[in-house]
Motif scaffolding. Structure first.
Motif, PDB file in Angstrom:
ATOM      1  N   THR A  48       0.834  -1.081  -0.004  1.00  0.00           N
ATOM      2  CA  THR A  48       0.073  -0.109   0.069  1.00  0.00           C
ATOM      3  C   THR A  48       0.977   1.148  -0.008  1.00  0.00           C
ATOM      4  O   THR A  48       1.882   1.384   0.700  1.00  0.00           O
ATOM      5  CB  THR A  48      -0.925  -0.153   1.274  1.00  0.00           C
ATOM      6  N   VAL A  49       0.412   2.404  -0.724  1.00  0.00           N
ATOM      7  CA  VAL A  49       1.272   3.673  -1.007  1.00  0.00           C
ATOM      8  C   VAL A  49       0.130   4.508  -0.795  1.00  0.00           C
ATOM      9  O   VAL A  49      -0.910   4.557  -1.283  1.00  0.00           O
ATOM     10  CB  VAL A  49       2.034   3.905  -2.301  1.00  0.00           C
ATOM     11  N   LYS A  50       0.492   5.857  -0.048  1.00  0.00           N
ATOM     12  CA  LYS A  50      -0.489   6.752   0.102  1.00  0.00           C
ATOM     13  C   LYS A  50      -0.750   7.700  -1.095  1.00  0.00           C
ATOM     14  O   LYS A  50       0.408   7.916  -1.743  1.00  0.00           O
ATOM     15  CB  LYS A  50      -0.241   7.602   1.259  1.00  0.00           C
ATOM     16  N   MET A  51      -1.796   8.128  -1.191  1.00  0.00           N
ATOM     17  CA  MET A  51      -2.039   8.935  -2.817  1.00  0.00           C
ATOM     18  C   MET A  51      -1.104  10.048  -2.574  1.00  0.00           C
ATOM     19  O   MET A  51      -0.681  10.713  -3.660  1.00  0.00           O
ATOM     20  CB  MET A  51      -3.450   9.259  -2.797  1.00  0.00           C
ATOM     21  N   LEU A  52      -1.088  10.680  -1.341  1.00  0.00           N
ATOM     22  CA  LEU A  52      -0.306  12.095  -1.304  1.00  0.00           C
ATOM     23  C   LEU A  52       1.339  11.671  -1.213  1.00  0.00           C
ATOM     24  O   LEU A  52       2.021  12.603  -1.328  1.00  0.00           O
ATOM     25  CB  LEU A  52      -0.513  12.730  -0.156  1.00  0.00           C
ATOM     26  N   ARG A  67       0.829  29.967  -7.780  1.00  0.00           N
ATOM     27  CA  ARG A  67       2.015  30.467  -7.706  1.00  0.00           C
ATOM     28  C   ARG A  67       3.162  29.381  -7.331  1.00  0.00           C
ATOM     29  O   ARG A  67       4.170  30.032  -7.209  1.00  0.00           O
ATOM     30  CB  ARG A  67       1.779  31.178  -6.279  1.00  0.00           C
ATOM     31  N   ASP A  68       2.795  28.396  -7.622  1.00  0.00           N
ATOM     32  CA  ASP A  68       3.836  27.105  -7.439  1.00  0.00           C
ATOM     33  C   ASP A  68       3.985  26.975  -6.040  1.00  0.00           C
ATOM     34  O   ASP A  68       5.183  26.250  -5.599  1.00  0.00           O
ATOM     35  CB  ASP A  68       5.037  27.546  -8.165  1.00  0.00           C
ATOM     36  N   TYR A  69       2.862  27.201  -5.092  1.00  0.00           N
ATOM     37  CA  TYR A  69       3.178  26.897  -3.667  1.00  0.00           C
ATOM     38  C   TYR A  69       2.575  25.321  -3.485  1.00  0.00           C
ATOM     39  O   TYR A  69       1.611  25.271  -4.062  1.00  0.00           O
ATOM     40  CB  TYR A  69       2.154  28.107  -2.926  1.00  0.00           C
ATOM     41  N   LYS A  70       3.310  24.691  -2.648  1.00  0.00           N
ATOM     42  CA  LYS A  70       2.893  23.162  -2.494  1.00  0.00           C
ATOM     43  C   LYS A  70       1.777  23.159  -1.314  1.00  0.00           C
ATOM     44  O   LYS A  70       1.823  23.986  -0.601  1.00  0.00           O
ATOM     45  CB  LYS A  70       3.912  22.378  -2.176  1.00  0.00           C
ATOM     46  N   PHE A  71       0.922  22.124  -1.738  1.00  0.00           N
ATOM     47  CA  PHE A  71      -0.017  22.128  -0.708  1.00  0.00           C
ATOM     48  C   PHE A  71       0.455  21.382   0.578  1.00  0.00           C
ATOM     49  O   PHE A  71       0.069  20.444   1.002  1.00  0.00           O
ATOM     50  CB  PHE A  71      -1.294  21.290  -1.169  1.00  0.00           C
ATOM     51  N   ALA A  72       1.336  22.100   1.096  1.00  0.00           N
ATOM     52  CA  ALA A  72       2.234  21.691   2.402  1.00  0.00           C
ATOM     53  C   ALA A  72       2.944  22.578   3.022  1.00  0.00           C
ATOM     54  O   ALA A  72       2.859  23.804   2.490  1.00  0.00           O
ATOM     55  CB  ALA A  72       3.151  20.515   1.912  1.00  0.00           C
ATOM     56  N   LYS A  73       3.555  22.682   4.105  1.00  0.00           N
ATOM     57  CA  LYS A  73       4.368  23.640   4.602  1.00  0.00           C
ATOM     58  C   LYS A  73       5.636  23.871   3.845  1.00  0.00           C
ATOM     59  O   LYS A  73       6.198  22.749   3.341  1.00  0.00           O
ATOM     60  CB  LYS A  73       4.838  23.338   5.925  1.00  0.00           C
ATOM     61  N   GLY A  74       6.017  24.790   3.355  1.00  0.00           N
ATOM     62  CA  GLY A  74       7.347  25.214   2.456  1.00  0.00           C
ATOM     63  C   GLY A  74       7.929  26.118   2.331  1.00  0.00           C
ATOM     64  O   GLY A  74       7.338  27.352   3.063  1.00  0.00           O
ATOM     65  N   ASP A 109       2.396  27.998   4.855  1.00  0.00           N
ATOM     66  CA  ASP A 109       1.576  26.982   5.396  1.00  0.00           C
ATOM     67  C   ASP A 109       0.622  26.391   4.170  1.00  0.00           C
ATOM     68  O   ASP A 109      -0.357  27.140   4.225  1.00  0.00           O
ATOM     69  CB  ASP A 109       1.228  26.970   6.566  1.00  0.00           C
ATOM     70  N   GLY A 110       0.873  25.308   3.468  1.00  0.00           N
ATOM     71  CA  GLY A 110      -0.100  25.208   2.378  1.00  0.00           C
ATOM     72  C   GLY A 110      -0.849  23.933   2.669  1.00  0.00           C
ATOM     73  O   GLY A 110      -1.641  23.539   1.741  1.00  0.00           O
ATOM     74  N   THR A 111      -0.909  23.611   3.926  1.00  0.00           N
ATOM     75  CA  THR A 111      -1.777  22.422   4.325  1.00  0.00           C
ATOM     76  C   THR A 111      -3.396  22.638   4.229  1.00  0.00           C
ATOM     77  O   THR A 111      -4.248  21.849   4.242  1.00  0.00           O
ATOM     78  CB  THR A 111      -1.465  22.092   5.838  1.00  0.00           C
ATOM     79  N   GLY A 112      -3.569  23.915   4.351  1.00  0.00           N
ATOM     80  CA  GLY A 112      -5.027  24.380   4.289  1.00  0.00           C
ATOM     81  C   GLY A 112      -5.347  24.513   2.832  1.00  0.00           C
ATOM     82  O   GLY A 112      -6.865  24.636   2.622  1.00  0.00           O
ATOM     83  N   TYR A 113      -4.634  24.355   2.017  1.00  0.00           N
ATOM     84  CA  TYR A 113      -4.958  24.477   0.513  1.00  0.00           C
ATOM     85  C   TYR A 113      -6.007  23.637  -0.007  1.00  0.00           C
ATOM     86  O   TYR A 113      -6.685  23.845  -1.050  1.00  0.00           O
ATOM     87  CB  TYR A 113      -3.694  24.698  -0.429  1.00  0.00           C
ATOM     88  N   ALA A 130      -8.578   3.172  -1.815  1.00  0.00           N
ATOM     89  CA  ALA A 130      -9.493   3.443  -0.786  1.00  0.00           C
ATOM     90  C   ALA A 130      -9.423   4.911  -0.220  1.00  0.00           C
ATOM     91  O   ALA A 130      -8.413   5.558  -0.393  1.00  0.00           O
ATOM     92  CB  ALA A 130      -9.271   2.536   0.475  1.00  0.00           C
ATOM     93  N   ASN A 131     -10.715   5.584   0.164  1.00  0.00           N
ATOM     94  CA  ASN A 131     -10.737   6.898   0.833  1.00  0.00           C
ATOM     95  C   ASN A 131     -10.024   7.983  -0.254  1.00  0.00           C
ATOM     96  O   ASN A 131      -9.632   8.940   0.337  1.00  0.00           O
ATOM     97  CB  ASN A 131     -10.017   6.597   2.021  1.00  0.00           C
ATOM     98  N   SER A 132     -10.605   7.981  -1.462  1.00  0.00           N
ATOM     99  CA  SER A 132      -9.846   8.990  -2.438  1.00  0.00           C
ATOM    100  C   SER A 132     -10.594  10.129  -1.952  1.00  0.00           C
ATOM    101  O   SER A 132     -10.139  11.261  -2.586  1.00  0.00           O
ATOM    102  CB  SER A 132     -10.335   8.401  -3.740  1.00  0.00           C
ATOM    103  N   THR A 133     -11.777  10.262  -1.286  1.00  0.00           N
ATOM    104  CA  THR A 133     -12.540  11.682  -1.307  1.00  0.00           C
ATOM    105  C   THR A 133     -12.222  12.242   0.299  1.00  0.00           C
ATOM    106  O   THR A 133     -12.757  13.129   0.488  1.00  0.00           O
ATOM    107  CB  THR A 133     -13.885  11.428  -1.498  1.00  0.00           C
ATOM    108  N   VAL A 134     -11.400  11.678   0.970  1.00  0.00           N
ATOM    109  CA  VAL A 134     -11.018  12.058   2.370  1.00  0.00           C
ATOM    110  C   VAL A 134     -10.074  13.422   2.342  1.00  0.00           C
ATOM    111  O   VAL A 134      -9.128  13.123   1.844  1.00  0.00           O
ATOM    112  CB  VAL A 134     -10.503  10.840   3.254  1.00  0.00           C
ATOM    113  N   VAL A 135     -10.839  14.438   2.460  1.00  0.00           N
ATOM    114  CA  VAL A 135     -10.057  15.647   2.396  1.00  0.00           C
ATOM    115  C   VAL A 135      -8.890  15.716   3.314  1.00  0.00           C
ATOM    116  O   VAL A 135      -9.125  15.381   4.378  1.00  0.00           O
ATOM    117  CB  VAL A 135     -10.873  16.942   2.658  1.00  0.00           C
ATOM    118  N   GLY A 136      -7.649  16.331   2.536  1.00  0.00           N
ATOM    119  CA  GLY A 136      -6.366  16.320   3.349  1.00  0.00           C
ATOM    120  C   GLY A 136      -5.731  15.000   3.577  1.00  0.00           C
ATOM    121  O   GLY A 136      -4.611  14.797   3.845  1.00  0.00           O
ATOM    122  N   ASP A 137      -6.164  13.850   3.161  1.00  0.00           N
ATOM    123  CA  ASP A 137      -5.678  12.569   2.918  1.00  0.00           C
ATOM    124  C   ASP A 137      -5.748  11.824   1.856  1.00  0.00           C
ATOM    125  O   ASP A 137      -4.773  11.196   1.094  1.00  0.00           O
ATOM    126  CB  ASP A 137      -6.342  11.655   4.228  1.00  0.00           C
TER     127      ASP A 137
END
Length: 963
Positions: A836-840, A849-856, A865-869, A911-918
């Motif tokens: 198993t591999v995580k989708m993210l 802007r080329d900002y990642k959806f993570a802290k960076g 902090d792009g975790t809320g994107y 599995a769980n492709s629609t779980v936001v943030g995961d």
């Protein structure tokens, strides 16, 4: 004595401007002495002699050197002569053994080989020409033989010792005479009427028609009436002689050289031949003729035996001509040509002068106007042609008439050959057994029943001249009358009428000119109010009254302004030509007995704008004065012209804030709202004003303008340019979309109905339709973002547009979200519960802007902090497209070969492709045998607020554990 026949050929290019002489043909001496005693006239010039001979063949030529008299005797023993220079030297141009030889008084001066190998019968004297320098040319190529220059000469041309022709030059004017039996027929080339299965062909025709008959020829205001066939049954027929045409070579050959013509026929098959059932009767030489190098052969035969047009065979024929040559005869054969039978019908007389693609029929000749068979059709129409009352030669109406018909196959059922009407020229009607007959067709006009035709017109054949009663000299009273001529297409054999039409002719003065006055009004600065230009009293007096030689009273007694309406003041409004602008009114002075009548031209602001949009700013209006009664007088026109000078503007220097512009200051970029900035809703609405200094554009004028276009009276708005119309763009759904712009410029559509973007105020708002999303997400901002053209529109207080020289620019719509594959991720075969591999871990997301959806940290060093994107951009799901996973297993192409097509034992699931943030995980399982390492390509689809973004992840699958 064997007689030779000479004909005036007039080789137009064979102009011997050289000192040459006459070589007498002694065979003619006896005839010349006999006929010289019968000379009836001495013509004044060589041109007169040429005209007197006409097309008759020439029997003899003589020249009296002492008196300078040249005498020609034609084939009818008519003698004509003229005076030329005396005691001319003797020159001879001789063609012998492939050479051209120039002799003087029998002694050779120069010679050269003909530039081609044409000798013997292949020599064509019509190819001999002399240029202005006296150089002899053959077929346009110099022979290197030159005749000395002179203004008067007589020269003989010999071929193999036999004189074949003469050229006579008198004071630079040349004429040519060729002895016919010295120029024997060498070839016949068929002139095709059509092509049958690719073969040159002629036709044997059968004409079918229903005859027309007279119903009433009582003279009324509506004219005569004929009974036209309503339902053609083709009860009448004409089967004319067959006619074939051949080019003769040389062109000077006459029928007198031909003693016999024979046509032979075969039916040609794909293989072999057979004797045809088509028998050709003996050709009557009396009916055959040669005109301008074309032999007309008239014959008849059993046309029923001609192969039908849809048969597997075609009937072909060739012509054999027996000609007299040097005391004997020879036979010249033509090429083979096909012959087919066709039926001609639906005959109708047409207007030969009509310039349209499909020429109009004569009035009354068909039922297109519902007046078939009625002269009334022409009486109610405008005249077809005009003739001046004092024109002694008159007008030849045959030039206005041609015969149309349709052609059909001789099959059952018949099929039409070609499209539309075909034409028989007037000089070919006799070939079809037809003729045209012209007759005056009387009608009257007015309560006093003034006859128009028999009283005011003479008709001889097809030529009409004017008269008044019995007066033919200066019939001035006929001016303005409109006689009517009936044209009948008749069966030449029995006079039955095949079709009838009418021609209306107007009799004019013909010699009274009008005048034109160009009134140039100069330049006009575009403005909101009308502009009026006046034709002043001095212009009217000098350029109209005086130029015509009329007093003011005479002019207005004869002419009136062409007008159909008046304004509220009762002034006449001139009728303008199509495409002209404004309104011209006639200004009458309070005292009409004394003062001048003037004109005033007014152009509104709408006229000015129309001229700018449709005529490069050129304004024109033509006021026309037409004769009141004397309709033969030419019109008098006053043409007003002006040029609208269009204002223009551009962005003021520095108005564009350079840091907001890209691609050489041509592009701006549109993006969603930055996260954390009000409104914090990922909206896609951009105020275009923000790309200008001071958050508002400023402008400058490029030229001098009217007060209506001063900048303090100008407002601006943004629209989608009409240049977006019909632009095709791709969507990431695989579809191609065609852009269109709404009439007001405020909405941009895909495929006509799906809204892509709209402009509200100064804001451009992107839309969330399926088409808009597909177009937006086709590519990232660093590749080729979707781009639309915006237009800056400047208008004044009366809603007139101020054009801008640089008002268009591009708006790039940046894709809000991008998705990329991570590298180094893999599956391992045969692990417990699968691998198993995580989708993210497979993919990562960035925004515009080329900002990642993570802290960076951004490229410029800004920490974020792009975790809320995921929530801000509305990322709904990150889905692996399982069904379309591809592989290189078993040596297949990883770009095209689906894993499911290779094996059903390896299962990849999510599995769980629609779980936001995961967005869940993806698992690899092998339910089959051990495998070695291979690769898979997994399509990944990210769905978010503004559509979908796609990428692909390439992953290694490591071999079965422990193997």
């Amino acid at each position: 004595m064997r007689k030779r026949f000479v004909k005036v050929v007039l080789f137009g290019a064979l102009t011997f401007a050289a000192t040459t002489s006459f070589i007498s043909c002694k065979d003619y001496d006896d005839d010349i002495k006999r006929i010289d005693n019968e000379i009836g006239q001495i013509n004044q010039s060589l041109t007169d002699l040429k005209t007197a001979i006409g097309n008759n063949g020439v029997k003899s030529v003589s020249y009296d050197a002492a008196t300078g008299t040249l005498t020609i005797v034609d084939s009818n023993d008519k003698s004509v002569s003229c005076k030329i220079a005396q005691n001319l030297p003797n020159y001879t141009i001789e063609i012998k053994d492939g050479k051209v030889i120039l002799k003087k008084d029998g002694t050779e001066v120069s010679s050269a080989t003909l530039p081609t190998a044409e000798v013997g019968e292949s020599f064509d004297p019509t190819k001999l020409t002399i240029n202005a320098a006296g150089e002899i040319l053959y077929n346009g190529v110099k022979t290197n033989v030159t005749i000395p220059k002179a203004t008067s000469s007589i020269a003989a041309i010999k071929k193999d010792g036999v004189i074949i022709g003469y050229t006579v030059t008198d004071n630079g004017e040349s004429s040519n005479f060729y002895i016919q039996d010295a120029l024997p027929l060498t070839s016949l080339v068929f002139v095709p009427e059509a092509y049958l299965s690719g073969v040159e062909a002629m036709r044997a025709t059968n004409l079918t028609y229903d005859k027309w008959t007279v119903k009433s020829q009582t003279v009324t205001e509506k004219g005569e009436i004929w009974n036209a066939p309503l339902s053609p049954a083709s009860n009448s027929h004409i089967t004319p002689d067959m006619v074939a045409y051949y080019h003769v070579n040389p062109v000077g050959v006459t029928m007198k050289q031909i003693s016999k013509l024979v046509l032979s026929a075969d039916d040609k098959e794909f293989v072999g031949t057979r004797a045809t059932g088509f028998n050709i009767a003996n050709i009557d030489l009396e009916k055959c003729s040669i005109t301008n190098g074309i032999l007309k052969v008239v014959f008849n035969g059993n046309s029923e035996a001609i192969q039908k047009i849809d048969a597997s065979k075609i009937t072909v024929m060739n012509l054999q001509a027996t000609v007299e040559v040097n005391g004997g005869t020879k036979v010249v054969n033509s090429d083979y040509a096909a012959i087919y039978k066709s039926v001609l019908k639906e005959f109708v007389l047409a207007n030969a002068k009509d310039a349209g693609v499909h020429k109009a029929h004569l009035y009354g000749a068909d039922n297109a106007r519902g007046l078939v068979g009625k002269a009334e059709d022409a009486i109610n129409a405008e005249p077809l042609c005009e003739v001046a009352y004092n024109n002694k030669e008159g007008i030849d109406l045959s030039k206005y008439v041609e015969t149309h018909y349709t052609e059909w196959t001789d099959t059952d059922p018949m099929k039409k050959i070609g499209t539309g009407d075909k034409t028989i020229a007037n000089d070919k009607l006799a070939d079809y057994g037809l003729k045209l007959v012209y007759s005056l067709s009387d009608y009257y006009v007015g309560d006093n029943k003034t006859l128009q035709s028999s009283f005011f017109a003479n008709l001889k054949g097809s030529v009409l001249t004017a008269k008044v009663g019995d007066i033919t000299e200066d019939p001035i009273a006929a001016v303005g009358r409109m006689p009517l001529v009936r044209v009948e297409l008749q069966n030449a054999a029995n006079g039955e009428v095949v079709n009838v039409g009418w021609i209306k002719v107007k009799i004019t003065r013909g010699d009274v000119a009008g005048t034109d006055y160009p009134k140039a009004c100069g330049d006009l600065k575009l403005k909101c109010t009308p502009e009026t230009y006046n034709l002043l009293f001095d212009e009217m007096n000098v350029n109209i009254y005086q130029k015509l030689g009329l007093t003011k009273e005479d002019f207005h007694a004869i002419y009136e302004l062409k007008s159909s309406t008046t304004n509220d003041s009762g002034q006449k409004i001139a009728t303008l030509k199509t495409g002209e602008y404004g309104e011209v009114v006639e200004l009458n002075d309070a005292d009409p007995n004394v003062e001048t009548v003037c004109l005033a031209w007014t152009v509104t602001s709408a006229d000015q704008v129309n001229a700018v949009n449709n005529n490069n700013g050129k304004l024109i209006a033509t006021a026309t004065y037409v004769p009141k009664n004397d309709k033969s007088r030419a019109d008098v026109t006053i043409t007003f012209t002006a040029t609208v000078k269009t204002p223009s503007a551009s962005f003021d220097t520095g108005s564009k804030n350079s840091e907001y512009w890209y691609n050489n200051m041509n592009n701006i970029r549109m993006n969603t709202v930055v996260p954390g900035v009000t409104p914090n809703d990922c909206s896609f609405s951009v105020n275009v004003d923000n790309v200008f200094e001071g958050n508002k554009p400023s402008f400058k004028l490029n030229n001098e303008v009217s007060d209506d276009f001063k900048l303090d009276k100008i407002s601006y708005q943004y629209i989608f340019s009409d240049k977006n119309n019909n632009v095709k763009v791709q969507g990431n759904d695989g579809a191609t979309y065609t852009l269109t712009v709404a009439a007001n410029g405020k909405e941009l559509y895909a495929n006509g109905t799906s809204l892509v973007a709209k402009i509200i105020g100064n804001n451009v708002e992107y839309q969330q339709t399926a088409a808009a999303k597909a177009i937006l997400n086709i590519s990232a901002h660093d590749v080729a973002p979707f781009t639309a053209i915006l237009d800056m529109v400047l208008t004044n207080e009366c809603s007139m547009r101020l054009p801008m020289t640089d008002g268009q620019f591009n708006a790039e719509f940046l894709r809000p979200v991008n998705v990329f594959a991570n590298t180094g991720k893999y599956f391992v075969d045969a692990t417990d519960e699968g691998y198993t591999v995580k989708m993210l871990d497979l993919v990562y997301l960035t925004d515009w802007r080329d900002y990642k959806f993570a802290k960076g940290t951004s490229a410029s060093g800004v920490e974020y902090d792009g975790t809320g994107y995921y929530t801000y951009y509305g990322v709904e799901s990150i889905v692996a497209d399982i069904a379309n996973i591809t592989t290189n297993m078993n040596g297949n192409n990883i770009e095209t070969k689906k894993l499911s097509e290779v094996t059903n034992k390896i299962v990849i699931s999510q599995a769980n492709s629609t779980v936001v943030g995961d967005y869940g995980t993806i698992t690899y399982k092998n339910n089959g045998n051990n495998v070695q390492a291979f690769k898979v390509k997994i399509p990944v689809i990210v769905t978010y607020k503004w559509g979908t973004v796609k990428t692909a992840v390439y992953m290694d699958v490591k071999s079965t554990e422990g193997n």
